[in-house]
Design a protein around this motif. Structure first.
Motif, PDB file in Angstrom:
ATOM      1  N   LEU A 146     -15.812 -44.897  54.386  1.00  0.00           N
ATOM      2  CA  LEU A 146     -16.590 -44.327  54.799  1.00  0.00           C
ATOM      3  C   LEU A 146     -16.516 -43.973  56.553  1.00  0.00           C
ATOM      4  O   LEU A 146     -15.988 -44.820  57.182  1.00  0.00           O
ATOM      5  CB  LEU A 146     -17.890 -45.491  54.768  1.00  0.00           C
ATOM      6  N   PRO A 147     -17.529 -43.137  56.927  1.00  0.00           N
ATOM      7  CA  PRO A 147     -17.119 -42.966  58.431  1.00  0.00           C
ATOM      8  C   PRO A 147     -17.737 -43.797  59.412  1.00  0.00           C
ATOM      9  O   PRO A 147     -18.385 -44.699  59.042  1.00  0.00           O
ATOM     10  CB  PRO A 147     -17.944 -41.656  58.570  1.00  0.00           C
ATOM     11  N   LYS A 148     -17.336 -43.969  60.564  1.00  0.00           N
ATOM     12  CA  LYS A 148     -17.493 -44.877  61.378  1.00  0.00           C
ATOM     13  C   LYS A 148     -17.143 -46.418  61.150  1.00  0.00           C
ATOM     14  O   LYS A 148     -16.411 -46.540  60.294  1.00  0.00           O
ATOM     15  CB  LYS A 148     -19.056 -44.763  61.610  1.00  0.00           C
ATOM     16  N   SER A 149     -17.593 -47.313  61.785  1.00  0.00           N
ATOM     17  CA  SER A 149     -17.097 -48.901  61.772  1.00  0.00           C
ATOM     18  C   SER A 149     -18.552 -49.663  61.609  1.00  0.00           C
ATOM     19  O   SER A 149     -19.626 -49.157  61.476  1.00  0.00           O
ATOM     20  CB  SER A 149     -16.184 -49.278  62.797  1.00  0.00           C
ATOM     21  N   PHE A 150     -17.973 -51.020  61.235  1.00  0.00           N
ATOM     22  CA  PHE A 150     -18.886 -51.902  61.085  1.00  0.00           C
ATOM     23  C   PHE A 150     -19.960 -52.137  62.366  1.00  0.00           C
ATOM     24  O   PHE A 150     -19.348 -51.944  63.618  1.00  0.00           O
ATOM     25  CB  PHE A 150     -18.602 -53.363  60.817  1.00  0.00           C
ATOM     26  N   PRO A 151     -21.491 -51.986  62.536  1.00  0.00           N
ATOM     27  CA  PRO A 151     -22.190 -52.015  61.351  1.00  0.00           C
ATOM     28  C   PRO A 151     -22.897 -50.696  60.991  1.00  0.00           C
ATOM     29  O   PRO A 151     -23.878 -50.614  60.460  1.00  0.00           O
ATOM     30  CB  PRO A 151     -23.130 -53.078  61.758  1.00  0.00           C
ATOM     31  N   ASP A 152     -22.431 -49.698  61.687  1.00  0.00           N
ATOM     32  CA  ASP A 152     -22.841 -48.407  61.582  1.00  0.00           C
ATOM     33  C   ASP A 152     -22.296 -47.296  60.535  1.00  0.00           C
ATOM     34  O   ASP A 152     -22.504 -46.186  60.468  1.00  0.00           O
ATOM     35  CB  ASP A 152     -22.578 -47.469  62.983  1.00  0.00           C
ATOM     36  N   GLN A 153     -21.850 -47.925  59.364  1.00  0.00           N
ATOM     37  CA  GLN A 153     -21.379 -47.003  58.141  1.00  0.00           C
ATOM     38  C   GLN A 153     -22.519 -46.835  57.339  1.00  0.00           C
ATOM     39  O   GLN A 153     -23.499 -47.733  57.084  1.00  0.00           O
ATOM     40  CB  GLN A 153     -20.159 -47.880  57.412  1.00  0.00           C
ATOM     41  N   LYS A 154     -22.375 -45.596  56.871  1.00  0.00           N
ATOM     42  CA  LYS A 154     -23.660 -45.149  56.173  1.00  0.00           C
ATOM     43  C   LYS A 154     -22.991 -44.221  55.008  1.00  0.00           C
ATOM     44  O   LYS A 154     -21.919 -43.632  55.409  1.00  0.00           O
ATOM     45  CB  LYS A 154     -24.770 -44.093  56.745  1.00  0.00           C
ATOM     46  N   VAL A 155     -23.796 -44.005  53.978  1.00  0.00           N
ATOM     47  CA  VAL A 155     -23.383 -43.156  52.839  1.00  0.00           C
ATOM     48  C   VAL A 155     -24.485 -42.377  52.546  1.00  0.00           C
ATOM     49  O   VAL A 155     -25.850 -43.029  52.441  1.00  0.00           O
ATOM     50  CB  VAL A 155     -22.719 -43.830  51.623  1.00  0.00           C
ATOM     51  N   PRO A 156     -24.277 -41.165  52.181  1.00  0.00           N
ATOM     52  CA  PRO A 156     -25.510 -40.076  51.534  1.00  0.00           C
ATOM     53  C   PRO A 156     -26.282 -40.934  50.480  1.00  0.00           C
ATOM     54  O   PRO A 156     -25.448 -41.309  49.619  1.00  0.00           O
ATOM     55  CB  PRO A 156     -24.809 -38.983  51.184  1.00  0.00           C
ATOM     56  N   MET A 157     -27.511 -40.798  50.343  1.00  0.00           N
ATOM     57  CA  MET A 157     -28.266 -41.204  49.175  1.00  0.00           C
ATOM     58  C   MET A 157     -27.828 -40.602  47.929  1.00  0.00           C
ATOM     59  O   MET A 157     -27.789 -41.292  46.917  1.00  0.00           O
ATOM     60  CB  MET A 157     -29.706 -41.045  49.345  1.00  0.00           C
ATOM     61  N   ALA A 158     -27.201 -39.322  47.898  1.00  0.00           N
ATOM     62  CA  ALA A 158     -26.957 -38.693  46.602  1.00  0.00           C
ATOM     63  C   ALA A 158     -25.712 -39.447  46.196  1.00  0.00           C
ATOM     64  O   ALA A 158     -25.372 -39.620  45.185  1.00  0.00           O
ATOM     65  CB  ALA A 158     -26.539 -37.027  47.164  1.00  0.00           C
ATOM     66  N   ASP A 159     -24.675 -39.955  46.879  1.00  0.00           N
ATOM     67  CA  ASP A 159     -23.789 -40.580  46.743  1.00  0.00           C
ATOM     68  C   ASP A 159     -23.958 -41.954  46.192  1.00  0.00           C
ATOM     69  O   ASP A 159     -23.230 -42.444  45.070  1.00  0.00           O
ATOM     70  CB  ASP A 159     -22.473 -40.817  47.790  1.00  0.00           C
ATOM     71  N   LEU A 160     -24.948 -42.680  46.715  1.00  0.00           N
ATOM     72  CA  LEU A 160     -25.088 -43.988  46.305  1.00  0.00           C
ATOM     73  C   LEU A 160     -25.989 -43.790  44.859  1.00  0.00           C
ATOM     74  O   LEU A 160     -25.980 -44.691  44.198  1.00  0.00           O
ATOM     75  CB  LEU A 160     -26.002 -44.567  47.339  1.00  0.00           C
ATOM     76  N   LEU A 161     -26.711 -42.675  44.622  1.00  0.00           N
ATOM     77  CA  LEU A 161     -27.406 -42.948  43.197  1.00  0.00           C
ATOM     78  C   LEU A 161     -26.516 -42.137  42.084  1.00  0.00           C
ATOM     79  O   LEU A 161     -26.985 -42.085  41.158  1.00  0.00           O
ATOM     80  CB  LEU A 161     -28.672 -41.770  43.582  1.00  0.00           C
TER      81      LEU A 161
END
Length: 938
Positions: A146-161
């Protein structure tokens, strides 16, 4: 104080390289010829920021131009293109269809998973990011891939679903890992999909689940049972959109399909919390929701007609993004036209920027607002309490926070010469919102939350709840997040302290407590001023009542006393403040209730770990105290067991702290409510006093009216007596004065004929007059009104014309002004004269009192000598200086003193001296307090 550097350097004034927002400086401030050199001089991290921002701009522009439906942002983009074309035409430049050349810093930076995951209908989910936070062994941990580092890591909702093995929520978690996933909207579809992905199962079908309730249920279905999920919805299909919300709820959930767990590890929590939003953002999203609902509720006949029209008429329209270039216009050299074209460009750019900020929310609402189950939009404070109302716009704009953050209208010459306008231009009307926190703790290793963000906030928002959570987790100390309960308590604490955290200095976020304090202070001040004004008008009315010559035509003071509109408006404002505070207290009490249930579950789980030497049954409810927890200082050989015990004690202490903070915030709001109630009670007392004063005025007016009625009755009695005396005489004289044949020989008409003509005509006139006077018919009233209006119009118009043309009106106005001035002068002169007379009387009384004191002092110093002289002389005692004091009661003093001497010889108590002391005391008691310190010598 030196001037602060703005967050961006976009300004019309020259500036240096001291900038804080390099992205805005690169794209907006620098000319194209200077960008490459500036870009190469930046560090790699800043270059990546510029690249990501430009890539987002390109992606957003592509979405706006290729959207399948006519979105608001797409329409604003076309308006902006048209305005740019008109501006180029005004400058005489060649203008064709809008083209964009890829500039420096817009290289492709796209996640390789972006095009791999998601379906065709996941266009919205691909552009919404879900934060992901990991802890490993109590320490922050960066998720690989995942890009960035703790605690600013994010993932697209399409990937999470997506149902993919690389989905972070589907990957197994180790025992020493704590995971936190956040969904940035209260979307029930997302929640069901996420729970299914977590357990690697299929999303449950509500219809199939309801029809076949006896079959073996999956863990997702057990977790999302109606009593824990959709059964907690507090709305139905016929409710308004803003009425959608979940009841305040907490419960543990067993997901074992074969047997019920004695102490389930999973629990769900729903609660409401306070946040804020700008009034314009609320209005825009309300308009979008209204349009979506209107399109969604289209009748079946309209759908059929629209489908027939589409089949019968071929689609030959050209998409908006493929529109032909506008025709070349002749250059316009007028400066007015150029300014007009430039104003249209700026206005279109501002509208486009606003639509771009709301584009993602608009897509999300179009996709899920009427889905099954639906999306829960944000609610205002009044929408959360009055969910049955169709529209709460008027009530929303009557909030204390809205009134406190809205600039007040005032008269001014211009912005440059008015400092108030320059200050008001920075104000933005804001509102209190009520958002929802949905929280699940799964398997003691995973925390899932769902709550919305502010509308259109794709840029960093310091007041965002999840931003605050990330900032606290970024500065977390070692071992502070040792289990999921620590993380859950931190989340609940951050959602409840949005307006109560004094450490945050966000200028855009309204200060809730201070705004309510200021509103109550203003109302209290106005109530005090109204009470003082009431006393002043009461005193003036009493004085004018005594001055009978002004009482007949000057009733302004009485009118002020009888007018309760100002106090009524103040009471309404106080009631509004009380209602809002009661709503806030209700929400905070619901938070406290739900938090207590969660803390009770945490205690049930952690108390046995905190006190290993005294095992406690997990089924019994245990009351925990932080001091009691620290009392169990028992040495344990196992170091890991000791760490777990210390961690459990810290978690229990944190739980008590969260509950204590919630109670403190509720107490603070209750103190505000108590102050508002005190002001309301004072206003009610003032209204009661006004009502009583109105009764006094009415009694006075009744007495005055009775006196006038008595005078009028006496006058009427005199006229009646005169009429009784002279009416028969006048009638007889009239009869005998007729030219009748019986009285004179020259008349040709007998007396009977005259009576036959006189009495019927008189009777007709009398009856007609009585009908018009006492009849209530519409015709008679209208006739009388018409005649009266006509006469009044003619008379008033004529008199006014004469007065205006002759100059008497102006002269009368001048006389009235002079009369008012003379009256004011009369009041000042008479007041000074009365004050002078009172001053002289006071001085005279002081002289008399001083004479009495000197006389009594000399009498006591002389003693029996003077008394003996008086007896031997056989005459009353008369001091030689008594004649110098006007009004001195010398005979009284002499008689008193002689009687005193007389009674002294007979053994009787002296009375004369006591009488003198009494009279002197009475005279001195009438003086001011500064003159009452006189004492008799000896």
């Amino acid at each position: 104080m030196p001037a602060q550097t703005p967050s961006t350097c976009l300004s019309e004034k020259p500036h240096d390289n001291r900038v804080s927002d390099f992205v805005t400086h690169f794209n907006s401030c620098l000319p194209a010829r200077k960008r490459r050199r500036f870009y190469e001089s930046l560090p790699p991290e800043t270059q990546q920021r510029i690249t990501r921002r430009n890539e987002k701009v390109l992606d957003l522009r592509q979405r706006l131009e290729t959207t399948q439906y006519d979105s608001t942002a797409g329409a604003r983009l076309r308006d902006f293109k048209q305005a740019m074309s008109q501006w180029n035409a005004a400058l005489g430049r060649p203008h064709s269809s809008y083209t964009y050349q890829q500039s420096l810093g817009s290289e492709s930076w796209r996640s390789p998973k972006l095009s791999e995951f998601g379906r065709a209908d996941d266009s919205v989910n691909r552009h919404i990011k879900a934060p992901v936070i990991y802890f490993k062994n109590g320490q922050p941990f960066d998720v690989p891939g995942l890009p960035k580092s703790f605690p600013d890591q994010k993932v697209p909702m399409a990937d999470l679903l997506s149902d993919d093995k690389t989905n972070p929520i589907m990957q197994p978690a180790d025992d020493d890992v704590i995971r936190y996933f956040h969904l940035p909207a209260n979307n029930m579809v997302w929640v069901e999909e996420i729970m299914a992905r977590y357990y690697r199962e299929k999303r449950p079908d509500p219809d199939e689940f309801a029809s076949n309730s006896r079959r073996l249920k999956t863990r997702t279905e057990l977790l999302l049972r109606p009593e824990y999920w959709q059964g907690q919805q507090n709305f139905d299909a016929d409710s308004e959109i803003h009425a959608r919300h979940m009841r305040s709820f907490f419960s543990t959930i067993s997901i074992d399909p074969f047997s019920s767990e004695a102490n389930p590890k999973n629990f769900a929590l729903f609660l409401s919390y306070l946040h804020w939003e700008t009034d314009r953002g609320r209005a825009k999203l309300a308009e979008i929701a209204k349009n979506i609902s209107q399109n969604h509720l289209t009748s079946v006949s309209e759908v059929v007609d629209q489908a027939k029209h589409q089949f019968e008429t071929p689609d030959t329209s050209v998409p908006a993004w493929a529109s032909p270039p506008l025709p070349m216009a002749s250059p316009v050299r007028s400066s007015v036209e150029k300014r007009k074209a430039l104003g249209q460009v700026l206005r279109a750019a501002a509208a486009l920027l606003e639509a771009m900020d709301l584009h993602t929310e608009e897509q999300l609402m179009k996709e899920y607002l009427h889905a099954q189950p639906p999306l829960h939009p944000r609610r205002t404070l009044d929408q959360a309490y009055y969910g049955a109302l169709r529209s709460t716009r008027a009530r929303d704009r009557d909030q204390v926070v809205y009134r406190g953050t809205t600039p007040e209208p005032h008269n001014c010459i211009g912005m440059d010469s008015c400092p108030q306008c320059n200050e008001d231009i920075r104000k933005t009307p804001r509102l209190i919102m009520v958002d929802q926190l949905w929280l699940w703790v799964l398997d003691e290793r995973t925390v899932i939350t769902s709550f919305p963000r502010r509308w259109g906030r794709h840029k960093p928002d310091p007041s965002a709840v999840h931003k605050s959570i990330r900032m606290r987790l970024k500065n977390v100390r070692q071992g502070e997040i040792a289990n999921v309960y620590d993380l859950a308590l931190l989340i609940v604490d951050e959602t409840s302290r949005v307006f109560f955290d004094r450490t945050k200095t966000n200028q855009r976020q309204p200060n809730l407590v201070e705004l309510f304090n200021g509103a109550i202070r203003d109302l209290t001040y106005k109530q005090t001023a109204a009470f003082d004004q009431f006393l002043i008008y009461t005193h003036l009315a009493s004085r004018e009542y005594k001055r009978q010559r002004y009482a007949s035509f000057d009733n302004s003071n009485q009118n002020n006393l009888l007018n309760i509109n100002p106090e009524g408006e103040l009471l309404k404002e106080v009631k509004d403040v009380q209602d809002e505070l009661k709503i806030l207290i209700t929400i905070m009490e619901q938070q406290a209730t739900v938090t207590k249930l969660m803390v009770k579950q945490i205690r049930r789980e952690l108390v046995p770990l905190a006190c290993p030497k005294r095992p406690i049954s997990s089924q019994s409810s245990v009351s925990w105290d932080a001091e009691t927890a620290s009392a169990y200082d028992i040495p344990i050989d196992d170091e890991s067991e000791d760490q777990r015990r210390q961690s459990a004690n810290r978690t229990l202490l944190r739980a008590n702290t969260v509950l204590s903070d919630l109670n403190d915030r509720i107490s603070e709001l209750r103190n505000l409510l108590s102050n508002a109630q005190h002001t309301s009670a004072s206003l009610k007392d003032l209204l009661t006093l006004k009502q009583q004063q109105a009764g006094v005025i009415e009694a006075r007016e009744a007495v005055k009216q009775a006196q006038l009625t008595l005078k009028q009755g006496q006058s009427i009695m005199i006229f009646t007596v005169v009429t009784i005396i002279f009416l028969p005489l006048s009638f007889i004289a009239s009869v005998f004065g007729m030219n009748a044949r019986e009285f004179t020989t020259d008349s040709h008409m007998p007396l009977s004929t005259e009576f036959k003509l006189m009495f019927p005509v008189s009777a007709a006139i009398i009856v007609t007059s009585f009908l018009f006077a006492f009849s209530r018919s519409v015709f008679s009233n209208s006739v009388v009104t018409l005649v009266g209006s006509a006469v009044s119009f003619a008379w008033n118009t004529g008199v006014t014309w004469v007065l205006v043309k002759s100059g008497l009106y102006v002269l009368g106005r001048e006389w009235q002004v002079k009369a008012n001035r003379l009256r004011e002068r009369e009041g000042r002169v008479t007041g000074n004269m009365k004050a002078e007379v009172l001053r002289r009387e006071k001085n005279l009384e002081r002289m008399r009192a001083a004479g009495h004191v000197r006389e009594l002092a000399r009498t006591r110093s002389a003693g029996g000598v003077d008394a003996g002289r008086g007896e031997r002389a056989g005459t009353p005692f008369s001091p030689p200086y008594s004649a110098s004091i006007p009004g001195s009661p010398s005979p009284f003093l002499a008689t008193s003193r002689s009687s005193s001497t007389l009674f002294q010889g007979k053994g009787v108590a002296p009375v004369g001296v006591a009488e003198v002391d009494v009279e002197l005391g009475e005279r001195i008691s009438r003086k001011p307090s500064s003159q009452r310190h006189l004492t008799l010598p000896g």
